[in-house]
Design a protein around this motif. Structure first.
Motif, PDB file in Angstrom:
ATOM      1  N   ILE A 228       0.644  -1.192  -0.236  1.00 54.77           N
ATOM      2  CA  ILE A 228      -0.010   0.024   0.085  1.00 54.77           C
ATOM      3  C   ILE A 228       1.136   1.158  -0.118  1.00 54.77           C
ATOM      4  O   ILE A 228       1.866   1.500   0.974  1.00 54.77           O
ATOM      5  CB  ILE A 228      -1.064   0.188   1.072  1.00 54.77           C
ATOM      6  CG1 ILE A 228      -1.972  -1.091   1.210  1.00 54.77           C
ATOM      7  CG2 ILE A 228      -1.501   1.399   1.224  1.00 54.77           C
ATOM      8  CD1 ILE A 228      -2.569  -1.327   2.472  1.00 54.77           C
ATOM      9  N   TYR A 229       0.731   2.228  -1.129  1.00 61.94           N
ATOM     10  CA  TYR A 229       1.655   3.085  -1.100  1.00 61.94           C
ATOM     11  C   TYR A 229       0.966   4.547  -0.759  1.00 61.94           C
ATOM     12  O   TYR A 229       1.718   5.517  -0.740  1.00 61.94           O
ATOM     13  CB  TYR A 229       2.091   3.258  -2.625  1.00 61.94           C
ATOM     14  CG  TYR A 229       3.048   2.091  -2.756  1.00 61.94           C
ATOM     15  CD1 TYR A 229       4.179   1.584  -2.174  1.00 61.94           C
ATOM     16  CD2 TYR A 229       2.275   0.699  -3.436  1.00 61.94           C
ATOM     17  CE1 TYR A 229       4.955   0.465  -2.394  1.00 61.94           C
ATOM     18  CE2 TYR A 229       3.042  -0.446  -3.604  1.00 61.94           C
ATOM     19  CZ  TYR A 229       4.197  -0.536  -2.945  1.00 61.94           C
ATOM     20  OH  TYR A 229       4.986  -1.732  -3.178  1.00 61.94           O
ATOM     21  N   GLU A 230      -0.418   4.549  -0.524  1.00 59.55           N
ATOM     22  CA  GLU A 230      -0.942   5.665  -0.363  1.00 59.55           C
ATOM     23  C   GLU A 230      -2.256   5.341   0.393  1.00 59.55           C
ATOM     24  O   GLU A 230      -3.129   4.283  -0.183  1.00 59.55           O
ATOM     25  CB  GLU A 230      -1.193   6.446  -1.506  1.00 59.55           C
ATOM     26  CG  GLU A 230      -2.074   7.775  -1.072  1.00 59.55           C
ATOM     27  CD  GLU A 230      -2.147   8.758  -2.297  1.00 59.55           C
ATOM     28  OE1 GLU A 230      -2.702   9.745  -2.280  1.00 59.55           O
ATOM     29  OE2 GLU A 230      -1.937   8.288  -3.548  1.00 59.55           O
ATOM     30  N   LEU A 231      -2.667   5.611   1.734  1.00 56.71           N
ATOM     31  CA  LEU A 231      -3.857   5.512   2.410  1.00 56.71           C
ATOM     32  C   LEU A 231      -5.144   6.252   1.615  1.00 56.71           C
ATOM     33  O   LEU A 231      -4.747   7.379   0.946  1.00 56.71           O
ATOM     34  CB  LEU A 231      -3.834   6.150   4.120  1.00 56.71           C
ATOM     35  CG  LEU A 231      -2.785   5.415   4.477  1.00 56.71           C
ATOM     36  CD1 LEU A 231      -2.807   5.851   5.822  1.00 56.71           C
ATOM     37  CD2 LEU A 231      -3.396   3.816   4.885  1.00 56.71           C
ATOM     38  N   ASN A 232      -6.219   5.878   1.480  1.00 65.59           N
ATOM     39  CA  ASN A 232      -7.336   6.415   1.116  1.00 65.59           C
ATOM     40  C   ASN A 232      -8.021   7.556   1.877  1.00 65.59           C
ATOM     41  O   ASN A 232      -7.475   7.461   3.054  1.00 65.59           O
ATOM     42  CB  ASN A 232      -8.270   5.501   0.561  1.00 65.59           C
ATOM     43  CG  ASN A 232      -9.192   4.651   1.686  1.00 65.59           C
ATOM     44  OD1 ASN A 232      -9.444   5.404   2.725  1.00 65.59           O
ATOM     45  ND2 ASN A 232      -9.492   3.491   1.497  1.00 65.59           N
ATOM     46  N   PRO A 233      -8.695   8.379   1.475  1.00 65.81           N
ATOM     47  CA  PRO A 233      -9.184   9.477   2.085  1.00 65.81           C
ATOM     48  C   PRO A 233      -9.845   9.136   3.239  1.00 65.81           C
ATOM     49  O   PRO A 233      -9.622   9.919   4.533  1.00 65.81           O
ATOM     50  CB  PRO A 233     -10.044  10.201   1.157  1.00 65.81           C
ATOM     51  CG  PRO A 233      -9.433  10.057  -0.208  1.00 65.81           C
ATOM     52  CD  PRO A 233      -9.098   8.745  -0.214  1.00 65.81           C
ATOM     53  N   MET A 234     -10.868   8.084   3.364  1.00 64.28           N
ATOM     54  CA  MET A 234     -11.447   7.541   4.571  1.00 64.28           C
ATOM     55  C   MET A 234     -10.394   7.232   5.671  1.00 64.28           C
ATOM     56  O   MET A 234     -10.581   7.508   6.959  1.00 64.28           O
ATOM     57  CB  MET A 234     -12.301   6.443   4.187  1.00 64.28           C
ATOM     58  CG  MET A 234     -13.081   5.964   5.360  1.00 64.28           C
ATOM     59  SD  MET A 234     -12.375   4.805   6.426  1.00 64.28           S
ATOM     60  CE  MET A 234     -11.693   3.487   5.378  1.00 64.28           C
ATOM     61  N   GLN A 235      -9.290   6.720   5.045  1.00 60.55           N
ATOM     62  CA  GLN A 235      -8.487   6.128   6.056  1.00 60.55           C
ATOM     63  C   GLN A 235      -7.452   7.107   6.832  1.00 60.55           C
ATOM     64  O   GLN A 235      -7.238   7.048   8.105  1.00 60.55           O
ATOM     65  CB  GLN A 235      -7.261   4.877   5.411  1.00 60.55           C
ATOM     66  CG  GLN A 235      -8.009   3.718   5.176  1.00 60.55           C
ATOM     67  CD  GLN A 235      -7.277   2.750   4.239  1.00 60.55           C
ATOM     68  OE1 GLN A 235      -6.534   3.386   3.415  1.00 60.55           O
ATOM     69  NE2 GLN A 235      -7.412   1.686   4.310  1.00 60.55           N
ATOM     70  N   VAL A 236      -7.222   8.317   6.054  1.00 62.10           N
ATOM     71  CA  VAL A 236      -6.590   9.450   6.526  1.00 62.10           C
ATOM     72  C   VAL A 236      -7.511  10.108   7.377  1.00 62.10           C
ATOM     73  O   VAL A 236      -7.058  10.352   8.647  1.00 62.10           O
ATOM     74  CB  VAL A 236      -6.068  10.148   5.390  1.00 62.10           C
ATOM     75  CG1 VAL A 236      -5.498  11.611   5.758  1.00 62.10           C
ATOM     76  CG2 VAL A 236      -5.010   9.717   4.520  1.00 62.10           C
TER      77      VAL A 236
END
Length: 153
Positions: A17-25
């Motif tokens: 995983i190279y970037e968290l999605n907006p919900m995760q952030v």
């Protein structure tokens, strides 16, 4: 005690995983800023990772007791979360306990106390009643799929 504790970036790389999605952030920020957080998001959006990453940050690698308790409505979800924690390679021990398997297996696993314990309500109640682990060091409580838990009673 935990072994080789990994940083969040190392965990994400291990999971590819190279970037968290907006919900995760947003979820991680809310969890880090508040003592109590309710996370509502559809199935498949990454809620498990969203609550596990900040949970790991709160664990004390020197503590040899259960520090986080995750209550789930089904054995399938308990196994799924345990698998995610193990795949993260965080360095913390996690175990799932649930009905439908020998309680003797739970007892054996609890002798080597996990930092993260995932379980169904009935099986957790059995272990609480027998004082098979202390709740004194639990700093984090997650009730996953709370809506399903209410539906099934």
């Amino acid at each position: 005690m935990a072994n080789n504790i990994k940083a969040q970036q190392d965990i994400l790389e291990k999971l590819n995983i190279y970037e968290l999605n907006p919900m995760q952030v947003a979820a991680i920020e809310a969890i880090e800023e508040n003592d109590k957080t309710i996370l509502l998001s559809p199935t498949g959006t990454g809620k498990t990772l969203a609550f596990l990453l900040p949970l790991l940050e709160r664990l004390d690698p020197e503590c040899e007791e259960v520090q986080a308790l995750i209550i789930v409505p089904s054995r399938e979800l308990a196994i799924q979360i345990e698998t995610v924690v193990r795949n993260m390679g965080s360095g913390y021990k996690a175990n799932a306990i649930y009905g439908g398997r020998s309680i003797a297996k739970d007892k054996t696993e609890l002798k080597h106390t996990p930092a993260i314990l995932i379980g169904t309500p009935g099986r957790l109640a059995d272990h609480f009643e027998q004082a098979r682990f202390t709740t004194k060091f639990i700093k984090t409580l997650v009730i996953d799929e709370f809506d399903i838990s209410i539906e099934v009673g």
